[in-house]
Design an enzyme around this catalytic site. Sequence first.
Site, mmCIF file in Angstrom:
data_model
loop_
_atom_site.group_PDB
_atom_site.id
_atom_site.type_symbol
_atom_site.label_atom_id
_atom_site.label_comp_id
_atom_site.label_asym_id
_atom_site.label_seq_id
_atom_site.Cartn_x
_atom_site.Cartn_y
_atom_site.Cartn_z
ATOM 1 N N LYS A 1 33.786 41.624 29.018
ATOM 2 C CA LYS A 1 35.165 41.154 29.207
ATOM 3 C C LYS A 1 35.465 40.015 28.234
ATOM 4 O O LYS A 1 36.554 39.952 27.663
ATOM 5 C CB LYS A 1 35.375 40.699 30.664
ATOM 6 C CG LYS A 1 35.487 41.895 31.612
ATOM 7 C CD LYS A 1 35.270 41.567 33.073
ATOM 8 C CE LYS A 1 35.180 42.832 33.910
ATOM 9 N NZ LYS A 1 34.709 42.625 35.279
ATOM 10 N N GLN B 1 33.609 37.454 39.002
ATOM 11 C CA GLN B 1 32.862 38.707 38.923
ATOM 12 C C GLN B 1 32.334 39.099 40.304
ATOM 13 O O GLN B 1 31.692 38.305 40.980
ATOM 14 C CB GLN B 1 31.710 38.566 37.908
ATOM 15 C CG GLN B 1 30.946 39.855 37.670
ATOM 16 C CD GLN B 1 31.812 40.971 37.102
ATOM 17 O OE1 GLN B 1 32.624 40.775 36.203
ATOM 18 N NE2 GLN B 1 31.654 42.188 37.616
ATOM 19 N N ASP C 1 43.002 39.876 38.111
ATOM 20 C CA ASP C 1 42.143 40.979 38.554
ATOM 21 C C ASP C 1 42.658 41.554 39.882
ATOM 22 O O ASP C 1 42.086 42.502 40.414
ATOM 23 C CB ASP C 1 40.706 40.460 38.721
ATOM 24 C CG ASP C 1 39.666 41.574 38.634
ATOM 25 O OD1 ASP C 1 39.956 42.611 38.012
ATOM 26 O OD2 ASP C 1 38.567 41.399 39.192
#
Length: 286
Positions: free
Chosen positions: A58, A102, A125
Amino acid sequence: MTETTSAVLMDGTAVARRIVEQATADAAALKAVTGVTPCLATVLVGADPASVTYVRMKQSRSAKAGIDSRHVELPESATTAELVAVLTELSEDSRVHGILLQHPVPAHIDERAAFEAIAPEKDVDGVTMHSFAAMAFGEPGFASATPGGIMRLLEAYSVELAGKHAVVVGRSPILGKPVGMLLLARDATVTYCHSKTADLASLTRQADVLVAAVGKPRFLTGDAVKPGAVVIDAGYNPGNVGDVDFDSAARTASLITPVPGGVGPMTIAVLLEQTVAAARRQLGRR
Ligand code: NAP
């Protein structure tokens, strides 16, 4: 792919490239006007090798798109309070426009509490309850990156959803549930399946659009697929294996995503696109 494959591949790499090209151009245009480079903060707890790889990927994709990265690593032993403090600080830092925690975090951490420490306007996200509710109500907000990527892939291949039966296998908060909501918002009739579902194959065989989000390698085989169905494999298991048995499913489906090169690249593309969009909004440019 075998000789008997009949399905057309849904090329997530190519579709994602176009999305990232647009995000790159938008990031450059924003910088030209405001002098500010969009910045994505990534937060990693522990050193799970797969998570380390995902975060690095990422960051490197962000750099290629002209998006700055800020990276925070916490030890495996970090507490929920320590993680919440980091996410709160990033949420309050005006130089950071998007935040990605994450997943998964170590089991002793309250992941929901951590996600909720991310400011909704930086939740690129799409993991907060705010983002989830916005998705469910059709209000503006950031989609969960993988479900958002799946919808963009369906759009890119002009898959008609209105009135179609979509069957989602999996109901996790970051994948199965939100993708079902997004399909419903596009007027599909949605069935959710999970580990307690009775006679799974009888349901998946009714699917015009079948989404596999199970986390079990090659779990759905061709005999669970209706002839002509669109098969989206969101799974990603060790050894680059999806949740769908590609060879047998591709003989029955009309369109199918490969693993790798299907849903995976779309997830990162949507994350970058949403980071640039977040920066634009925070800088007052719609
Ligand atoms: P998860 O949280 O483990 O959820 C798995 C879901 O599958 C659960 O809802 C579970 O049901 C259901 N399930 C398990 N066994 C089943 C069975 N025998 N029959 C029917 N349903 C069953 O996983 P996740 O985070 O959603 O991830 C799913 C997959 O997507 C994984 O392979 C993951 O690596 C992949 N993924 C890919 C991306 C990407 O960017 N491509 C992003 C995220 C995830 P219950 O709710 O009843 O337990």
